[in-house]
Design an enzyme around this catalytic site. Structure first.
Site, PDB file in Angstrom:
ATOM      1  N   HIS A  68      40.796  29.843  45.149  1.00 41.62           N
ATOM      2  CA  HIS A  68      40.863  31.254  44.749  1.00 41.62           C
ATOM      3  C   HIS A  68      40.131  32.152  45.756  1.00 41.62           C
ATOM      4  CE1 HIS A  68      41.017  34.608  41.781  1.00 41.62           C
ATOM      5  NE2 HIS A  68      39.903  34.958  42.392  1.00 41.62           N
ATOM      6  N   GLU A  79      43.361  40.589  42.428  1.00 38.22           N
ATOM      7  CA  GLU A  79      43.181  39.360  41.640  1.00 38.22           C
ATOM      8  C   GLU A  79      44.489  38.707  41.204  1.00 38.22           C
ATOM      9  OE1 GLU A  79      40.465  37.915  41.735  1.00 38.22           O
ATOM     10  OE2 GLU A  79      39.074  39.527  42.276  1.00 38.22           O
TER      11      GLU A  79
HETATM   12  N1  BES Z   1      36.259  38.971  43.162  1.00 34.62           N
HETATM   13  C1  BES Z   1      36.052  38.156  42.004  1.00 34.62           C
HETATM   14  C2  BES Z   1      34.730  38.388  41.333  1.00 34.62           C
HETATM   15  C3  BES Z   1      34.496  39.817  40.870  1.00 34.62           C
HETATM   16  C4  BES Z   1      35.498  40.572  40.294  1.00 34.62           C
HETATM   17  C5  BES Z   1      33.251  40.383  41.009  1.00 34.62           C
HETATM   18  C6  BES Z   1      35.245  41.881  39.891  1.00 34.62           C
HETATM   19  C7  BES Z   1      32.995  41.673  40.599  1.00 34.62           C
HETATM   20  C8  BES Z   1      34.001  42.435  40.041  1.00 34.62           C
HETATM   21  C9  BES Z   1      36.195  36.680  42.341  1.00 34.62           C
HETATM   22  O1  BES Z   1      37.169  36.413  43.296  1.00 34.62           O
HETATM   23  C10 BES Z   1      36.652  35.971  41.099  1.00 34.62           C
HETATM   24  O2  BES Z   1      37.682  36.302  40.600  1.00 34.62           O
HETATM   25  N2  BES Z   1      35.871  35.004  40.618  1.00 34.62           N
HETATM   26  C11 BES Z   1      36.189  34.223  39.448  1.00 34.62           C
HETATM   27  C12 BES Z   1      36.681  32.858  39.819  1.00 34.62           C
HETATM   28  C13 BES Z   1      38.148  32.662  39.879  1.00 34.62           C
HETATM   29  C14 BES Z   1      38.472  31.180  40.088  1.00 34.62           C
HETATM   30  C15 BES Z   1      38.955  33.220  38.768  1.00 34.62           C
HETATM   31  C16 BES Z   1      34.910  34.030  38.677  1.00 34.62           C
HETATM   32  O3  BES Z   1      33.864  34.431  39.148  1.00 34.62           O
HETATM   33  O4  BES Z   1      34.949  33.431  37.600  1.00 34.62           O
HETATM   34 ZN    ZN Z   2      39.113  36.798  42.604  1.00 38.52          ZN
END
Ligand code: BES
Ligand code: ZN
Length: 605
Positions: free
Chosen positions: A293, A316
Site C-alpha cells: 500500500h 487512497e
Molecule cells: N496516507 C495514509 C495514512 C493517512 C491518511 C494519514 C490520512 C493521515 C491522514 C496511509 O497510506 C494509509 O492509508 N495507511 C493505512 C494502511 C493501509 C494498508 C490501509 C493505515 O495507517 O492503516
Molecule cells: Zn494510504
C-alpha cells in the site's frame, strides 16, 4: 458523459479550504530548513527559508502556521520584513502574512515549535523498544506539517526541499529525502522532486539500517532491525512488480522505518522512506500488504497527488487498487481476493454507521477538518470503483489507462474533475457503449455502495464460512479444519462470530486457538472486540496491556468504541485512558477523546 450539468465544475474545484495560503498570488517552490532538535525541551527550533514566485507582485506571502512561536522574518538581504500572525482558526491554525519588499524571492522565518505541535511525537527512552535514547517522529498528513514548519500547507502546492538537522549524540536523523550525510554538525537532506508539504517527514532516534536490495532497506531500533528486515524482505519484489504495472519508480531509494508502537497509523507514504508501525511485524509476512500500500503511493499520492482533501479518494482509492494488484502479482490472486473481501465487508459495516456526507467519494468538506472524513469510503469504495471500471473495459485497457494517468499527471496535484477528464479521454470516448453502463455520478457523488460494486470470491473465505457453520451446529472447535489458515482467514472467522456467545464457547475458542495470547495485533484486536462485547473477562488484562502499549488508531478506535457501549465499559475505558492518553499521538488522542467524550482538562463530560 453521464454527469449532470455543473457537476464537472464542482469536481474540478482547486481552491483548498484547509490552507490560508494564496498560492495564485505568491506561490512557494522551495524550502530550506536549518533545525535543531531539543529533546529536553521537546522543541524544534531554527529557520525555514521559503523560496517563491510572485504571479501577483503586489501580494504578500501567506504561510500556514499552527502554534508556532515566530521570532523573526528576514529577507535575502538579512534585513527584517514586516509580518503579522493573524487570527487562529482552531483547526487550520493562523496565517503568517509577510510584507514583501522589492523583488524578494525568498524570506527566512526564525521560529520554534510549542507543546501544541500536533505533527510531533516526542517519546521518552522508556517508550522505545531498546529504552536507550529518546525518539521523535513527525506526521504531516493531512494538515499537521504547519505545526512544525511555517509553509504553504496545501497539497496543491508542490515544493522541493533541503534540510540540515542537528540532534544530540547517539541520535540518527532520517527524512523523506535523499540523505547527504553529516554536514556542519547536522544531518543533511535534499528532496529534488516537487512534493506536497504533507510528505515532509522526519524521524530521529537510536536507529540502524539493514539492507534488502540495492535500493531498498529497513531502519529500526537495533534490537528489531534484523527481524524487521526479514519480515519485509519481499519489498524489492514489490517494487519490481509495481514498476511493471505502473511505470518506473521515480524516487530513487525505497526504505521503510519501523517506528515505536505509538505511531498512530499503520503506515505513512513519506517519499523514499515509508513510516510504519511495528504491529505489521507478525512473524509470518501476513501483514506486508501495508508495504504494498505505502509503496503504491509512490505513484498514486506522491507522484499524482490529490489537489484538495475533498479529492482524498484519488490518493487512497487508487492506492488501495494498486496495492491489490501488487499483492496479486507478488503473492497470488487468492491472497488479493481474500484481502479485498475483508475490506469490502468492513466498508459495508462502516456504511451502516457513517453520516451520508461521509459516504461520498468526492467529499464535501467545507470547513470540516479533513480527518473527519477518514473511513473505508475513500479507500475501499474508491478501489471498488476502479475495479468496476477495470472489469468493464478489461484489464489490458485499464492498465494502459493507469500508465497514462500516472505519466500525464506526474508530479502534479489533480482534482476529481481531472480524473474524470482522463477517464473520458483514455477509456470512455473509445467505447461509449461501455461508458453508458457506469454511473459516474452515483459512484463519485452518491451515498452508500452502488449495486454494481464488484465482489472477489475467495476460496479462503469459503473455507472459513464452512468451519463457522460447523462450529455453529455444535462441533467442537478442536475438530475444525483450520490448518494453514492465514491471518485474514482468522480475522474473517472472529468477525463472523455471533453477537452473543456463552462463556463456555468463548473459553473453548480461546483454549483451542489462543486468541487472547495472539501476537498478531489484527487478530488480537478482532478478538478483543468480541471479548468486550460478550463480557469475556479472561481477556481483560491483555486488553489493558494492548491499549497501554500500542497507539495505532485503527486498533484503538474499535476497542474504545466497543467499551463505550456500556456504562461499565465506558468507566473502565476512561480510567485506563488517564494512563494511556499521554502515550498516544495527538492524532489518536483526537479520535479517542471524542469517543469517550473526554474533556482536555481530563474530566469526563
Ligand atoms: N496516507 C495514509 C495514512 C493517512 C491518511 C494519514 C490520512 C493521515 C491522514 C496511509 O497510506 C494509509 O492509508 N495507511 C493505512 C494502511 C493501509 C494498508 C490501509 C493505515 O495507517 O492503516
Ligand atoms: Zn494510504
Amino acid at each position: 458523459m453521464n454527469l449532470p450539468p455543473g457537476t464537472l465544475t464542482r469536481l474540478s474545484a482547486r481552491k483548498d479550504r484547509h490552507s490560508h495560503a494564496e498560492p495564485d498570488r505568491v506561490r512557494m517552490q522551495h524550502l530550506a530548513l536549518d533545525l535543531t532538535l531539543d529533546f529536553a525541551a521537546k522543541v524544534v527550533r531554527g529557520t525555514a527559508t521559503v523560496r517563491f514566485v510572485r504571479p501577483d507582485p503586489q501580494a504578500p506571502l501567506v504561510l500556514d502556521t499552527f502554534g508556532l512561536a515566530i521570532e523573526a522574518v528576514t529577507g535575502a538581504d538579512g534585513k527584517p520584513r514586516a509580518f503579522v500572525v493573524g487570527k487562529e482558526d482552531p483547526a487550520l491554525g493562523a496565517p503568517l502574512t509577510v510584507t514583501l519588499v522589492g523583488s524578494d524571492a525568498e524570506v527566512t522565518v526564525r521560529y520554534a515549535t510549542t507543546a501544541r505541535a500536533e505533527a510531533l511525537q516526542w517519546l521518552a527512552a522508556e517508550q522505545t523498544r531498546d529504552r536507550k535514547q529518546p525518539f521523535l517522529f513527525t506526521q504531516g498528513q493531512s494538515i499537521l506539517t504547519r505545526s512544525y514548519i511555517p509553509l504553504q500547507d496545501s497539497p496543491g502546492v508542490r515544493i522541493t526541499y533541503e534540510a540540515r538537522v542537528k540532534a544530540p549524540p547517539g541520535i540518527t536523523v532520517v527524512m523523506s529525502a535523499e540523505q547527504l550525510g553529516e554536514r556542519d554538525g547536522g544531518f543533511a537532506f535534499r528532496m529534488k522532486e516537487a512534493i506536497p508539504p504533507y510528505l515532509i517527514a522526519l524521524a530521529a532516534g537510536r536507529i540502524e539500517f539493514a539492507k534488502i536490495s540495492d535500493r531498498a532497506g529497513v531502519w529500526a531500533e537495533p534490537s528489531l532491525v534484523k527481524s524487521a528486515r526479514d519480515e519485509l524482505e519481499d519489498t524489492e519484489k514489490m517494487i519490481a512488480a509495481a514498476e511493471a504495472l505502473f511505470g518506473p519508480y521515480r524516487w530513487g531509494r525505497y526504505d521503510i522505518i519501523v517506528l515505536p508502537p505509538s505511531f498512530p497509523f499503520g503506515g505513512m507514504e513519506n517519499p523514499r522512506l515509508t513510516f510504519a508501525t511495528p504491529t505489521i511485524l507478525a512473524g509470518d509476512k501476513s501483514l506486508v500488504g501495508l508495504v504494498a500500500h505505502e509503496l503504491a503511493h509512490s505513484w498514486s499520492g506522491n507522484l499524482v497527488t490529490n489537489a484538495t482533501w475533498s479529492d482524498f479518494w484519488l490518493n487512497e482509492g487508487f492506492t488501495s487498487y494498486c496495492e491489490q494488484r501488487i499483492m496479486e502479482q507478488v503473492f497470488s490472486p487468492e491472497r488479493s481476493n481474500l484481502e479485498k473481501t475483508l475490506a469490502r465487508t468492513e466498508l459495508v459495516r462502516e456504511l451502516g454507521e457513517l453520516e451520508p456526507w461521509q459516504e461520498v467519494l468526492h467529499v464535501e468538506l467545507d470547513k470540516r477538518h479533513p480527518d473527519t472524513a477518514f473511513s473505508s469510503v475513500p479507500y475501499v469504495k474508491g478501489s471498488l470503483f476502479l475495479q468496476r471500471i477495470e472489469r468493464a473495459y478489461g484489464r489490458d485497457k485499464f492498465d494502459a489507462f493507469l500508465r497514462g494517468y500516472f505519466d500525464d499527471h506526474a508530479f502534479q496535484s489533480i482534482t476529481t474533475g481531472d480524473f474524470v477528464a482522463a477517464y473520458q479521454k483514455r477509456l470512455a470516448s473509445a467505447a461509449p457503449e461501455i461508458a453508458r453502463t457506469i454511473d459516474l455520478n452515483g459512484w463519485l457523488l452518491g451515498t452508500g455502495l452502488p449495486d454494481d460494486a464488484p465482489t472477489s470470491p475467495s476460496t479462503g473465505i469459503a473455507e472459513v464460512d464452512a468451519a463457522l457453520a460447523q462450529w455453529a451446529s455444535g462441533k467442537p472447535a478442536a475438530s475444525l479444519v483450520t490448518n494453514g489458515w492465514v491471518t485474514q482467514q482468522w480475522e474473517h472467522f472472529i468477525q463472523s462470530l455471533p453477537a452473543d456467545l456463552s462463556l463456555a464457547r468463548l473459553t473453548e475458542l480461546d483454549k483451542t486457538f489462543k486468541f487472547t495470547r495472539s501476537g498478531n495485533s489484527e487478530i488480537l484486536t478482532d478478538w478483543l472486540v468480541v471479548a468486550i462485547r460478550t463480557g469475556y473477562k479472561p481477556a481483560m488484562p491483555r486488553l489493558e496491556e494492548f491499549l497501554l502499549g500500542v497507539g495505532r488508531r485503527k486498533f484503538l478506535k474499535p476497542l474504545y468504541a466497543e467499551l463505550a457501549k456500556t456504562p461499565e465499559g465506558l468507566a473502565w475505558a476512561r480510567a485506563l485512558y488517564v494512563r494511556a492518553r499521554p502515550r498516544y499521538h495527538a492524532v489518536a488522542v483526537g479520535t479517542i477523546d471524542q469517543l469517550l467524550s473526554w474533556k482536555p482538562s481530563g474530566a469526563p463530560s
